[in-house]
Design a protein around this motif. Sequence first.
Motif, PDB file in Angstrom:
ATOM      1  N   THR A  47     -10.271   0.441  -0.984  1.00  0.00           N
ATOM      2  CA  THR A  47      -8.960   1.089  -0.956  1.00  0.00           C
ATOM      3  C   THR A  47      -8.202   0.759   0.327  1.00  0.00           C
ATOM      4  OG1 THR A  47      -9.892   3.117  -0.037  1.00  0.00           O
ATOM      5  CG2 THR A  47      -9.697   2.992  -2.439  1.00  0.00           C
ATOM      6  N   VAL A  48      -6.891   0.564   0.145  1.00  0.00           N
ATOM      7  CA  VAL A  48      -6.019   0.253   1.275  1.00  0.00           C
ATOM      8  C   VAL A  48      -4.759   1.081   1.124  1.00  0.00           C
ATOM      9  CG1 VAL A  48      -4.697  -1.546   2.460  1.00  0.00           C
ATOM     10  CG2 VAL A  48      -6.877  -2.125   1.352  1.00  0.00           C
ATOM     11  N   LEU A  49      -4.336   1.690   2.210  1.00  0.00           N
ATOM     12  CA  LEU A  49      -3.048   2.376   2.260  1.00  0.00           C
ATOM     13  C   LEU A  49      -2.097   1.502   3.071  1.00  0.00           C
ATOM     14  CD1 LEU A  49      -1.147   4.825   1.835  1.00  0.00           C
ATOM     15  CD2 LEU A  49      -2.044   5.716   4.006  1.00  0.00           C
ATOM     16  N   VAL A  50      -0.920   1.224   2.488  1.00  0.00           N
ATOM     17  CA  VAL A  50       0.113   0.488   3.210  1.00  0.00           C
ATOM     18  C   VAL A  50       1.215   1.479   3.548  1.00  0.00           C
ATOM     19  CG1 VAL A  50       1.841  -1.345   3.127  1.00  0.00           C
ATOM     20  CG2 VAL A  50      -0.384  -1.676   2.016  1.00  0.00           C
ATOM     21  N   GLU A  51       1.437   1.680   4.829  1.00  0.00           N
ATOM     22  CA  GLU A  51       2.498   2.586   5.292  1.00  0.00           C
ATOM     23  C   GLU A  51       3.201   1.926   6.467  1.00  0.00           C
ATOM     24  OE1 GLU A  51       5.305   4.531   5.759  1.00  0.00           O
ATOM     25  OE2 GLU A  51       4.128   5.557   4.224  1.00  0.00           O
ATOM     26  N   PRO A  52       4.428   1.437   6.238  1.00  0.00           N
ATOM     27  CA  PRO A  52       5.147   0.734   7.310  1.00  0.00           C
ATOM     28  C   PRO A  52       5.704   1.648   8.400  1.00  0.00           C
ATOM     29  CG  PRO A  52       6.480   0.804   5.341  1.00  0.00           C
ATOM     30  CD  PRO A  52       5.145   1.380   4.980  1.00  0.00           C
ATOM     31  N   GLN A  53       5.692   2.947   8.171  1.00  0.00           N
ATOM     32  CA  GLN A  53       6.201   3.887   9.178  1.00  0.00           C
ATOM     33  C   GLN A  53       5.043   4.708   9.724  1.00  0.00           C
ATOM     34  OE1 GLN A  53       9.677   6.090   7.933  1.00  0.00           O
ATOM     35  NE2 GLN A  53      10.338   4.427   6.590  1.00  0.00           N
ATOM     36  N   PRO A  54       4.438   4.275  10.829  1.00  0.00           N
ATOM     37  CA  PRO A  54       3.244   4.940  11.363  1.00  0.00           C
ATOM     38  C   PRO A  54       3.421   6.429  11.617  1.00  0.00           C
ATOM     39  CG  PRO A  54       3.717   2.931  12.583  1.00  0.00           C
ATOM     40  CD  PRO A  54       4.846   3.146  11.637  1.00  0.00           C
ATOM     41  N   ARG A  55       4.640   6.874  11.911  1.00  0.00           N
ATOM     42  CA  ARG A  55       4.861   8.309  12.168  1.00  0.00           C
ATOM     43  C   ARG A  55       4.476   9.155  10.962  1.00  0.00           C
ATOM     44  NH1 ARG A  55       9.192  10.029   9.439  1.00  0.00           N
ATOM     45  NH2 ARG A  55      10.725   8.502   8.762  1.00  0.00           N
ATOM     46  N   LEU A  56       4.492   8.575   9.767  1.00  0.00           N
ATOM     47  CA  LEU A  56       4.137   9.324   8.563  1.00  0.00           C
ATOM     48  C   LEU A  56       2.636   9.528   8.428  1.00  0.00           C
ATOM     49  CD1 LEU A  56       6.632   7.769   6.000  1.00  0.00           C
ATOM     50  CD2 LEU A  56       6.842   9.917   7.249  1.00  0.00           C
ATOM     51  N   LEU A  57       1.855   8.804   9.221  1.00  0.00           N
ATOM     52  CA  LEU A  57       0.408   8.939   9.173  1.00  0.00           C
ATOM     53  C   LEU A  57      -0.101   9.993  10.144  1.00  0.00           C
ATOM     54  CD1 LEU A  57      -0.517   5.169   9.003  1.00  0.00           C
ATOM     55  CD2 LEU A  57      -0.493   6.813   7.122  1.00  0.00           C
ATOM     56  N   ALA A  58       0.757  10.474  11.016  1.00  0.00           N
ATOM     57  CA  ALA A  58       0.353  11.455  12.022  1.00  0.00           C
ATOM     58  C   ALA A  58       0.204  12.833  11.384  1.00  0.00           C
ATOM     59  CB  ALA A  58       1.387  11.507  13.141  1.00  0.00           C
ATOM     60  N   GLY A  59      -0.491  13.693  12.080  1.00  0.00           N
ATOM     61  CA  GLY A  59      -0.624  15.072  11.606  1.00  0.00           C
ATOM     62  C   GLY A  59      -1.987  15.328  11.005  1.00  0.00           C
ATOM     63  N   THR A  60      -2.023  16.148   9.974  1.00  0.00           N
ATOM     64  CA  THR A  60      -3.262  16.546   9.330  1.00  0.00           C
ATOM     65  C   THR A  60      -4.036  15.333   8.830  1.00  0.00           C
ATOM     66  OG1 THR A  60      -2.102  18.511   8.558  1.00  0.00           O
ATOM     67  CG2 THR A  60      -4.214  18.029   7.519  1.00  0.00           C
TER      68      THR A  60
END
Length: 174
Positions: A47-60
Amino acid sequence: MTTSDPACATAQGDLLPDRGPRTLVAVFETPVAEHLIRFAADLGYRTVLVEPQPRLLAGTPKPHGDQTVASIATAGLDEHTDVVVTDHNRPELGAMLRDALDAKARWIGVMGAKHHTAPHVGALKELGVDDAAIARVHRPIGLNIGSRTPAEIALATLAGLIADRNRRPGGFAF
């Protein structure tokens, strides 16, 4: 008790499942992507998650798969890869799909209801992608089970991918 039916033998634990190489790439951090990654891992996908906006990966802390990357180009797509875009409203939609099409992923789909406009078509045309390539992008995706929650949407999507890989129509038609 051993049976000659491989499906029964696998279900009873007498035979390891033959999953073959397969990767699920969930594009964009969303609640559906979280469930896709969790369920796909249980089903034997890398499995791979592609998220170009790293700020969306922060938090919980959330399940981000075996790998989290910022672009399709670094996700390691090949002919065994299924790509599921989990948000059709993101400005990066066209570029993500174009890159997935260029990488020759096995299957590419965008979440979205059939009765809504398909924004990926215009986004891909603006990037110069031809109609034949655009036609490779599936929408809507998953089995029609009346999904309402992120977990149900992920389940329907993965069931559809498994049916497609096994050349089956899905549903209760055998």
